[in-house]
Scaffold this motif. Structure first.
Motif, short mmCIF file in Angstrom:
data_model
loop_
_atom_site.label_atom_id
_atom_site.label_comp_id
_atom_site.label_asym_id
_atom_site.label_seq_id
_atom_site.Cartn_x
_atom_site.Cartn_y
_atom_site.Cartn_z
N UNK A 157 0.83 -1.20 0.00
CA UNK A 157 0.00 0.00 0.00
C UNK A 157 0.87 1.25 0.00
N UNK B 291 -8.92 -10.08 2.55
CA UNK B 291 -9.36 -9.25 3.66
C UNK B 291 -10.82 -8.85 3.49
N UNK B 292 -11.20 -8.47 2.26
CA UNK B 292 -12.59 -8.08 2.00
C UNK B 292 -13.52 -9.26 2.28
N UNK C 60 -13.73 -9.82 6.06
CA UNK C 60 -14.51 -8.75 6.68
C UNK C 60 -16.01 -8.92 6.44
N UNK C 61 -16.37 -9.50 5.30
CA UNK C 61 -17.80 -9.70 5.04
C UNK C 61 -18.42 -10.56 6.14
N UNK D 188 -17.36 -8.55 10.00
CA UNK D 188 -18.03 -7.27 10.23
C UNK D 188 -19.50 -7.34 9.84
N UNK E 69 -23.39 -7.48 10.02
CA UNK E 69 -24.21 -6.83 11.07
C UNK E 69 -24.74 -7.82 12.11
N UNK F 235 -14.04 -1.30 15.85
CA UNK F 235 -15.12 -0.81 14.99
C UNK F 235 -16.48 -1.29 15.50
N UNK F 236 -16.56 -2.58 15.86
CA UNK F 236 -17.84 -3.13 16.29
C UNK F 236 -18.28 -2.55 17.63
N UNK G 267 -7.60 3.03 10.92
CA UNK G 267 -7.36 2.22 9.72
C UNK G 267 -7.59 0.75 10.07
N UNK G 268 -8.33 0.04 9.23
CA UNK G 268 -8.49 -1.40 9.44
C UNK G 268 -7.42 -2.08 8.59
N UNK H 225 -18.79 -1.08 4.92
CA UNK H 225 -19.41 -1.72 6.07
C UNK H 225 -20.08 -0.68 6.94
N UNK I 19 -23.16 -2.71 13.32
CA UNK I 19 -24.46 -3.34 13.61
C UNK I 19 -25.42 -2.36 14.26
N UNK J 228 -20.32 3.43 13.71
CA UNK J 228 -19.50 3.96 12.62
C UNK J 228 -19.60 3.17 11.30
N UNK K 24 -8.71 0.72 4.13
CA UNK K 24 -9.99 0.64 4.84
C UNK K 24 -9.92 1.56 6.04
N UNK K 25 -10.86 2.49 6.12
CA UNK K 25 -10.82 3.44 7.23
C UNK K 25 -12.16 3.43 7.95
#
Lengths: 484, 85
Positions: free
Chosen positions: A102, A216-217, A220-221, A224, A226, A318-319, A436-437, B44, B47, B52, B61-62
């Motif tokens: 990156x 990674x995508x 994450x599905x 992450x 819901x 994030x969660x 940043x994830x 994303x 939930x 966020x 990814x941010x």
């Protein structure tokens, strides 16, 4: 510890560039590490591995996205580079560590540091992952555009390390005057100009952009999701506690047996009396009570290091951000709070990465309320002494329920206290969350091992001296009661 | 008055126009790649509340709250090429 006559090399880079893994392979695992006292954040320094043949010291600076500091750890990097932490902490040469997968995100800091005038070289890290996705670079062109050596490395595979040490040694400029380095905060125009410059460099350097990994995508599905995301997070936390208490119980029982056997052996060999009681019931059981818990603490730290190194901890942040935000904390508070179950000292140090000063303060204030592992021996001893070992509803041990309740009460009180701080308007008015994830990667066992080794060493030296005090109080209690 | 990223729905590719000034994170957002013309996408949502969010921007990814997303001014363009991924 390390020889101050050796030239100091600073490792600079983003939080997720594999800098610490690189530090570990540059310095070797058996090197002693100096933590700077008096600094509220960790700045780790160690000698370069002697087999690499250069008399250098390596300083691992906290990860930073740029020299414009947005958190306490970035401020440390800024202060060290600009000499605000004292001349002896100021490196003479810098290794700028970039994530090869990156470069668009990582290259700007290399340009920023080059503008400072420091002698430097670049470690193009994670080259193994970049090559795996088919990325190809014209390293010669990159060296020309950056005006310094660029060494491809793969820290987790120990690749490119001798070449990097060589490049760092070659970059040394004896006539370089550190004190002449001047810096002014970048304006937005300068930041945008740097990004334009990066695009320009990439056009000339990237031979093949490769196919960015979709792994990674895909992960994450699920993680992450819901619905499944929070459930998986709960399951992860639950599994860690299970591992700590069930898996940890096996070596703990073995150690416990050894300590008891040693105590019995000592009592047998010595004449009965006050001194023997002091030795056996005070010192041996006291120290033993601490050592016995080492396996559980290491399992807890190991799990946390694995979560952090793999990239999952950022997802947990994030969660959890929404819940944390309710009481004036942020998703970034998750790591310090969970680490608080292991030990409050590194947990509070971990709070340095929180950008908002108010959220950082709230996190620091409530972290000690989490039940740290050093309290475990005390809780266990007291529970064993005062709570009957009976069953509730036929299956759950009463002692286990009491212990779990103590942990839950600790966590709840941390949240309640955070809410209280917010209601008094001490915190919570200027909260924000930006994180940043990172790309998922297999945790480096070397990094986890190094982390555990440091924690184990700290555990039986200074940091966790307090359970010993509690232990000896219990020992004194034994001593003063005739039944012993 | 241009639109911000705050109320943009998930999986819709939009391009960055500007980042509002005056917030402690304004310049950091620019450093992370929210620069005019960049194609970005909410990939994303957290939930329950949907806040966020995770934004894909320049291959990074941010995660950020919707209040911070409000700092990012965007342009809805169907022809914005899908470079966000």
């Amino acid at each position: 510890m390390s020889d101050s006559s050796k030239i100091l090399v600073g490792l600079v880079g983003h939080p997720n560039c594999g800098k610490t893994a690189l530090f570990n392979v540059l310095t070797g695992l058996r090197q002693k590490v100096a933590n700077y006292p008096g600094v509220t954040v960790e700045c780790v320094e160690s000698d370069l591995r002697s087999d690499l043949g250069h008399p250098l010291r390596i300083l691992d600076l906290p990860g930073a996205y740029s020299l414009n500091p947005h958190s306490e750890d970035e401020r440390v990097t800024h202060d060290v580079l600009l000499g605000e932490m004292g001349a002896e902490l100021r490196p003479s040469v810098l290794i700028v560590v970039l994530d090869a997968t990156n470069l668009r995100l990582h290259l700007p800091i290399a340009l920023e540091i080059r503008a400072l005038g420091y002698p430097m070289c670049v470690a193009l890290n994670m080259m193994d992952m970049a090559s795996a996705t088919g990325m190809k670079f014209d390293l010669g062109a990159l060296e020309q555009l950056l005006g310094c050596r660029v060494v491809p490395t793969a820290a987790t595979r120990n690749e490119g390390v001798p070449a990097l040490a060589e490049a760092a040694a070659a970059a040394i400029q004896p006539q370089f005057d550190k004190s002449a380095v001047r810096w002014t905060p970048s304006t937005r125009e300068q930041i945008i100009a740097r990004r334009r410059q990066v695009e320009d460099i990439l056009r000339r350097v990237v031979v093949s952009p490769g196919h960015p990994a979709q792994l990674t995508a895909q992960i994450d599905r699920t993680l992450l999701h819901p619905f499944w995301g929070p459930l998986i997070l709960l399951a992860v936390i639950f599994s860690i506690f299970q591992a700590v208490f069930n898996l940890g119980a096996i070596p703990t029982d073995v150690l416990d047996g050894l300590v008891s056997a040693f105590a019995a052996w000592t009592r047998e060999k010595l004449a009965a009396g006050l001194l023997t009681d002091l030795l056996v019931d005070g010192i041996i059981s006291g120290v033993g009570a601490v050592v016995v818990f080492l396996p559980q603490i290491l399992i807890l730290f190991g799990c946390l290091l694995l979560l952090e190194d793999s990239g999952y901890m950022a997802r947990a942040a994030f969660l959890m951000d929404r819940i944390m935000g309710r009481v004036g904390l942020s998703g970034r508070s998750v790591l310090p709070l969970v680490s608080g179950f292991a030990c409050a000292v590194p947990a509070i140090i971990g709070a340095r990465s929180i950008q908002s000063p108010e959220q950082r303060l709230a996190t620091i204030l409530v972290t000690p309320l989490m039940t740290c592992s050093a309290r475990l021996p005390v809780y266990t001893l007291l529970i064993a002494a005062f709570i009957p070992n009976s069953l509730v509803a036929g299956i759950f041990g009463l002692q286990g329920i009491v212990l779990t309740s103590l942990y839950v009460a600790g966590a709840l009180s941390a949240f309640a206290f955070a809410a209280l701080l917010k209601s008094f308007k001490l915190t919570g008015s200027s909260g924000y969350f930006l994180l940043e994830l990172p790309t998922y990667r297999l945790p480096s066992l070397r990094t986890v091992y190094r982390g555990l080794y440091e924690r184990a060493r700290a555990f039986h030296t200074s940091r966790n001296a307090h359970p010993f005090h509690h232990g000896s109080v219990v020992g004194d209690f034994h001593l003063s009661s005739p039944s012993g | 008055m241009s639109k911000s990223l705050k109320f943009i729905e998930k999986n819709k590719i939009v391009s960055v126009l500007d980042v509002r000034t005056g917030h402690p994170l304004s310049e950091r957002l620019v450093e992370l790649g929210f620069v005019a013309g960049e194609a970005i996408e909410i990939v994303h949502e957290a939930p329950l509340s949907g806040d966020p969010i995770v934004v894909m921007c320049a291959g990074t990814r941010i995660a950020l709250r919707r209040d911070e997303a409000d700092l990012i001014l965007i342009e809805e363009h169907k022809e914005a090429e899908g470079t966000a991924r």
